[in-house]
Enzyme design. Structure first.
Site, PDB file in Angstrom:
ATOM      1  N   ASP A  10       0.982  -1.174   0.213  1.00  0.00           N
ATOM      2  CA  ASP A  10      -0.058  -0.029   0.060  1.00  0.00           C
ATOM      3  C   ASP A  10       1.048   1.237   0.220  1.00  0.00           C
ATOM      4  OD1 ASP A  10      -2.212   1.757   0.250  1.00  0.00           O
ATOM      5  OD2 ASP A  10      -2.020   1.731   2.210  1.00  0.00           O
ATOM      6  N   SER A  11       0.334   2.285  -0.378  1.00  0.00           N
ATOM      7  CA  SER A  11       1.102   3.689  -0.264  1.00  0.00           C
ATOM      8  C   SER A  11       1.379   3.875   1.508  1.00  0.00           C
ATOM      9  CB  SER A  11       0.241   4.715  -0.621  1.00  0.00           C
ATOM     10  OG  SER A  11      -0.922   5.076   0.209  1.00  0.00           O
ATOM     11  N   TYR A  42      -0.347   8.458  -2.377  1.00  0.00           N
ATOM     12  CA  TYR A  42      -0.615   8.256  -3.813  1.00  0.00           C
ATOM     13  C   TYR A  42      -1.515   9.162  -4.501  1.00  0.00           C
ATOM     14  CZ  TYR A  42       2.529   4.220  -3.645  1.00  0.00           C
ATOM     15  OH  TYR A  42       3.661   3.128  -3.297  1.00  0.00           O
ATOM     16  N   GLY A  43      -2.660   9.379  -3.668  1.00  0.00           N
ATOM     17  CA  GLY A  43      -3.721   9.843  -4.106  1.00  0.00           C
ATOM     18  C   GLY A  43      -3.953  11.067  -5.081  1.00  0.00           C
ATOM     19  N   CYS A  73      -4.485  -1.185  -2.210  1.00  0.00           N
ATOM     20  CA  CYS A  73      -4.611   0.188  -2.293  1.00  0.00           C
ATOM     21  C   CYS A  73      -5.499   0.468  -3.566  1.00  0.00           C
ATOM     22  CB  CYS A  73      -3.138   0.848  -2.520  1.00  0.00           C
ATOM     23  SG  CYS A  73      -3.224   2.474  -3.079  1.00  0.00           S
ATOM     24  N   ASN A  74      -6.603   1.142  -3.169  1.00  0.00           N
ATOM     25  CA  ASN A  74      -7.372   1.405  -4.560  1.00  0.00           C
ATOM     26  C   ASN A  74      -6.743   2.341  -5.361  1.00  0.00           C
ATOM     27  OD1 ASN A  74     -10.647   1.056  -3.362  1.00  0.00           O
ATOM     28  ND2 ASN A  74      -9.032   1.231  -1.749  1.00  0.00           N
ATOM     29  N   THR A  75      -5.960   3.365  -5.028  1.00  0.00           N
ATOM     30  CA  THR A  75      -5.323   4.142  -5.831  1.00  0.00           C
ATOM     31  C   THR A  75      -4.589   3.428  -7.040  1.00  0.00           C
ATOM     32  OG1 THR A  75      -5.796   5.910  -4.140  1.00  0.00           O
ATOM     33  CG2 THR A  75      -4.303   6.446  -6.195  1.00  0.00           C
ATOM     34  N   CYS A 183     -11.025   3.683   0.135  1.00  0.00           N
ATOM     35  CA  CYS A 183      -9.381   3.870   0.284  1.00  0.00           C
ATOM     36  C   CYS A 183      -9.109   2.933   1.517  1.00  0.00           C
ATOM     37  CB  CYS A 183      -9.184   5.257   0.575  1.00  0.00           C
ATOM     38  SG  CYS A 183      -7.332   5.542   1.146  1.00  0.00           S
ATOM     39  N   THR A 184      -7.826   2.198   1.332  1.00  0.00           N
ATOM     40  CA  THR A 184      -7.589   1.200   2.604  1.00  0.00           C
ATOM     41  C   THR A 184      -7.309   1.971   3.818  1.00  0.00           C
ATOM     42  OG1 THR A 184      -5.654   0.934   1.741  1.00  0.00           O
ATOM     43  CG2 THR A 184      -7.209  -0.792   0.899  1.00  0.00           C
ATOM     44  N   HIS A 185      -7.176   3.113   3.746  1.00  0.00           N
ATOM     45  CA  HIS A 185      -6.752   4.024   5.157  1.00  0.00           C
ATOM     46  C   HIS A 185      -8.094   4.112   5.880  1.00  0.00           C
ATOM     47  CE1 HIS A 185      -2.977   4.790   3.176  1.00  0.00           C
ATOM     48  NE2 HIS A 185      -2.437   5.231   4.391  1.00  0.00           N
TER      49      HIS A 185
HETATM   50  N1  DGL Z   1      -4.465   3.317   0.631  1.00  0.00           N
HETATM   51  C1  DGL Z   1      -4.678   4.012  -0.459  1.00  0.00           C
HETATM   52  C2  DGL Z   1      -5.772   3.813  -1.224  1.00  0.00           C
HETATM   53  O1  DGL Z   1      -6.539   2.787  -1.051  1.00  0.00           O
HETATM   54  C3  DGL Z   1      -4.369   5.455  -0.304  1.00  0.00           C
HETATM   55  C4  DGL Z   1      -3.799   6.174  -1.292  1.00  0.00           C
HETATM   56  C5  DGL Z   1      -3.205   7.431  -1.015  1.00  0.00           C
HETATM   57  O2  DGL Z   1      -2.005   7.186  -0.507  1.00  0.00           O
HETATM   58  O3  DGL Z   1      -3.408   8.549  -1.250  1.00  0.00           O
HETATM   59  O4  DGL Z   1      -6.257   4.473  -2.073  1.00  0.00           O
END
Ligand code: DGL
Length: 259
Positions: A10-11, A42-43, A73-75, A183-185
């Site tokens: 993930d990011s 990453y977003g 990570c969705n992004t 988003c996984t966060h």
């Molecule tokens: N956990 C990432 C997601 O699911 C976060 C993306 C980010 O770092 O902005 O999109």
């Protein structure tokens, strides 16, 4: 049977919410988790930057002998999984916002989605949304600033409270009955979201579905680890090690690594 680890990246620390789901369903699998916190969020990055970072993380996991990669990570999934699948000969599991179940079940015909700019602007997200959102008011909201606060260990802060209030208000006014966490966060915001949203709003994310898919793909490729031994779950971060440790049990090994 394969004792090789499942790679997860993930990011940052958000993908640990996916790790927990995988752990619950596949308790004997060995895992390696990469938190690319140095490059978070990453977003707001361009598609090509997200692809490059995803390639970098994938190569490290492959070098560490992973049998599969879960893009937690969705992004990264919505921007890079196609490239990863084209370039590497191992199975990839991705995560996308759970628009489909929300759109199929909504009674008020209004659904909220909170995700990063990178996810909401991706082609893959638009494709899925167009497919299921006919006649449904989908209120998209970029969660600007949320990931950074979580990465700084300020999840339960006044700033977060203010951001969420601002982002949720239009959704509440539109009478949503489903909020999709894209988003996984964001699962780490659950206590705050439950407090701020009307009790009638159901919150969904894709974590459990990702774990089920991970298991199904391992079975299909005959890669399940059938040894019932205590697994090794390793965590690497290129950011603040204490923040990652704070959301994990003490039993897990967390190391700083430059990548
Ligand atoms: N956990 C990432 C997601 O699911 C976060 C993306 C980010 O770092 O902005 O999109």
């Amino acid at each position: 049977m394969s004792t090789q680890p499942i790679g997860i990246f993930d990011s940052g620390i958000g993908g640990t919410s996916i790790f927990q789901e995988i752990k619950a369903l596949l308790p004997y699998e060995n895992t390696i988790y990469l938190a690319d916190s140095f490059n978070a969020p990453y977003g707001n990055k361009s598609k090509s930057e997200i692809v490059d970072l995803s390639v970098k993380n994938t190569e490290l996991l492959i070098n560490k002998n992973c049998k599969m990669v879960v893009v937690a990570c969705n992004t990264a999934t919505t921007n890079a999984i196609k490239t990863l699948r084209e370039n590497y000969d191992i199975p990839f599991i991705g995560i996308e916002p759970a628009i489909k179940p929300a759109a199929l079940q909504t009674q008020t015909k209004a659904v909220g989605i909170l995700a990063t700019k990178g996810t909401l602007s991706s082609e893959l997200f638009h494709k899925t949304t167009d497919l299921y959102s006919d006649g449904i008011n989908v209120i998209e909201q970029v969660g600007d600033g949320i990931v950074s606060l979580i990465e700084e260990g300020r999840t339960y802060s006044d700033e977060m409270q203010e951001l969420l209030k601002k982002y949720l208000q239009p959704m509440i006014e539109a009478n949503i009955d489903y909020l999709v966490l894209g988003c996984t966060h964001y699962p780490y915001l659950m206590p705050m979201l439950l407090e701020m949203l009307p009790a009638s709003v159901k919150i969904i994310d894709s974590g459990e579905a990702v774990a089920r898919q991970t298991k199904a793909v391992l079975v299909k490729h005959q890669l399940l680890n059938s040894r019932k031994l205590k697994p090794k779950n390793q965590f690497y971060t290129n950011g603040n090690i204490e923040v990652l440790k704070s959301i994990l049990n003490d039993e897990f090994m967390v190391e700083y690594l430059q990548f």
